[in-house]
Write an enzyme that holds these catalytic residues in place. Structure first.
Site, PDB file in Angstrom:
ATOM      1  N   GLY A 167       0.553  -1.302   0.036  1.00 17.87           N
ATOM      2  CA  GLY A 167       0.113  -0.065  -0.006  1.00 17.87           C
ATOM      3  C   GLY A 167       0.777   1.402   0.085  1.00 17.87           C
ATOM      4  O   GLY A 167       0.093   2.440   0.032  1.00 17.87           O
ATOM      5  N   GLY A 187       2.618   2.701  -2.388  1.00 18.27           N
ATOM      6  CA  GLY A 187       3.044   3.234  -3.560  1.00 18.27           C
ATOM      7  C   GLY A 187       2.053   4.238  -3.865  1.00 18.27           C
ATOM      8  O   GLY A 187       0.881   4.477  -3.269  1.00 18.27           O
ATOM      9  N   CYS A 240      -1.286   3.198  -5.504  1.00 19.08           N
ATOM     10  CA  CYS A 240      -2.063   2.175  -4.811  1.00 19.08           C
ATOM     11  C   CYS A 240      -3.105   2.494  -3.799  1.00 19.08           C
ATOM     12  O   CYS A 240      -2.542   3.448  -3.114  1.00 19.08           O
ATOM     13  CB  CYS A 240      -0.876   1.295  -3.952  1.00 19.08           C
ATOM     14  SG  CYS A 240      -1.396  -0.375  -3.303  1.00 19.08           S
TER      15      CYS A 240
END
Length: 366
Positions: free
Chosen positions: A186, A188, A191
């Site tokens: 998570g 990114g 993301c």
């Protein structure tokens, strides 16, 4: 239900404390590192940074360009067998060697993914040295078993597996045959897993804990995601990452092949005759997460009716060739090493002391 009260940190929560250094110049810093992998017993020599296996980043063109700077690339999963065979088996012996040493094929865990790898491996006469087995959730028993079976059938293959964020699963995947573990759920830029699911772990702490777990077994990790600048990459290496992977930092370049989109903006200049503001055109490139609605529409005909998108689409500024970005990143990491007296990138963890902060930099002109 349990609550872990231990403080967990992200890259934005810390700075690296400077220390007395005998280095006279950034030129003295050696970013090349040789790594021997636990299970395959293969070696990698290069700058331990990776372009992520994402559309607009993990392309053949990006791989060839980054390889010229000794940087690694994980290719997107969506290349066909014919495209992969042409890439890995094309050209003279030197070109094939460079690609074999600096590029990983990527797959998921479906039967068709495994068959695609087997066919590509056979058709290239074993030219695939690195295989990235990439799933969003590396905690399933099925995933662990997949890695185990893959290792049984390919003792020589360097297996990259993930993603996870805790030491226990890092160790399980290494013991089941993985050489390098991708760490990050998570963090990114495109993301949305943490938003959609509430699942995740602050990335700096995840890297520290997973690196400790991996190194105790002779394994290695990739800090995957969450880096927004070269300073974050330096922090990831300082936290013990053996490799650092980025998608967003390599997005928006010619080599990514993304869709370029012009947008018109009102400038600050005014036409003195008409009194109207001039307009200026800025160029942007489409970039999206591989679990986004955009990616699912492009590659799989849309989202399945039992799932939600865990990624988003954004426009990033068009940046031209990736060469300038590479220089900026490597220059920043070299500079970080000189501030703490690390002559080699492998020395950065033992030279790093993190300081918790409320702000990492001055944002007045952002």
């Amino acid at each position: 239900m349990l609550i872990n009260d231990d403080i967990k940190l992200d890259y934005s929560d810390v700075l690296i404390k400077p220390k007395r250094s005998t280095l006279k110049s950034r030129k003295q810093v050696d970013l090349i590192r040789t790594t021997k992998f636990r299970n395959s017993e293969q070696e990698y020599t290069g700058i331990p940074m990776m372009a992520a296996n994402m559309d607009g980043v993990g392309t053949f063109e990006m791989a060839d360009k980054l390889a010229m700077s000794d940087i690694f690339t994980c290719l997107v999963k969506t290349y066909s067998i014919n495209e992969l065979v042409e890439f890995f088996d094309f050209g003279d012996e030197d070109l094939r060697h460079i690609r074999r040493q600096n590029v990983a094929m990527s797959i998921g865990t479906s039967d068709s993914d495994l068959q695609k790898f087997r066919n590509t491996y056979e058709l290239t006469d074993g030219q695939i040295k690195y295989l990235c087995v990439d799933v969003a959730n590396g905690y399933t028993e099925m995933f662990s078993d997949f890695i185990y079976q893959l290792r049984l059938n390919h003792s020589e293959l360097v297996i990259i597996a993930g993603n996870v964020v805790t030491g226990d699963m890092t160790q399980e995947l290494i013991l089941n045959g993985a050489d390098i573990i991708k760490v990050g759920i998570g963090p990114g830029s495109v993301c949305t897993t943490r938003i959609q699911t509430g699942i995740g772990y602050p990335q700096l702490s995840a890297v520290i804990e997973c690196a400790d777990a991996a190194h105790g077994l002779g394994g290695h990790i990739i800090a995957d995601g969450g880096c927004t600048c070269s300073g974050d990459i330096a922090k990831a290496f300082g936290a013990g990452a053996d490799f650092v992977m980025s998608g967003g930092m390599f997005a928006g370049h010619d080599e990514g092949g993304g869709k370029v989109i012009p947008k018109n903006y009102l400038s600050n200049e005014i036409n003195m005759k008409s009194g109207e503001q001039y307009t200026e055109t800025k160029m942007f490139v489409q970039f999206y997460g591989m679990s986004s609605e955009t990616a699912n529409e492009k590659h799989f005909g849309g989202l399945k009716d039992y799932r939600a998108a865990e990624g988003k689409e954004v426009l990033v500024p068009y940046r031209g060739s990736v060469d300038n970005t590479v220089q900026t990143i490597l220059g920043g990491v070299r500079s970080a090493c000189t501030y703490v007296g690390a002559g080699k990138i492998k020395d950065l963890p033992k030279c790093t002391t993190f300081v918790r902060v409320n702000n990492t930099h001055n944002r007045v002109y952002e």
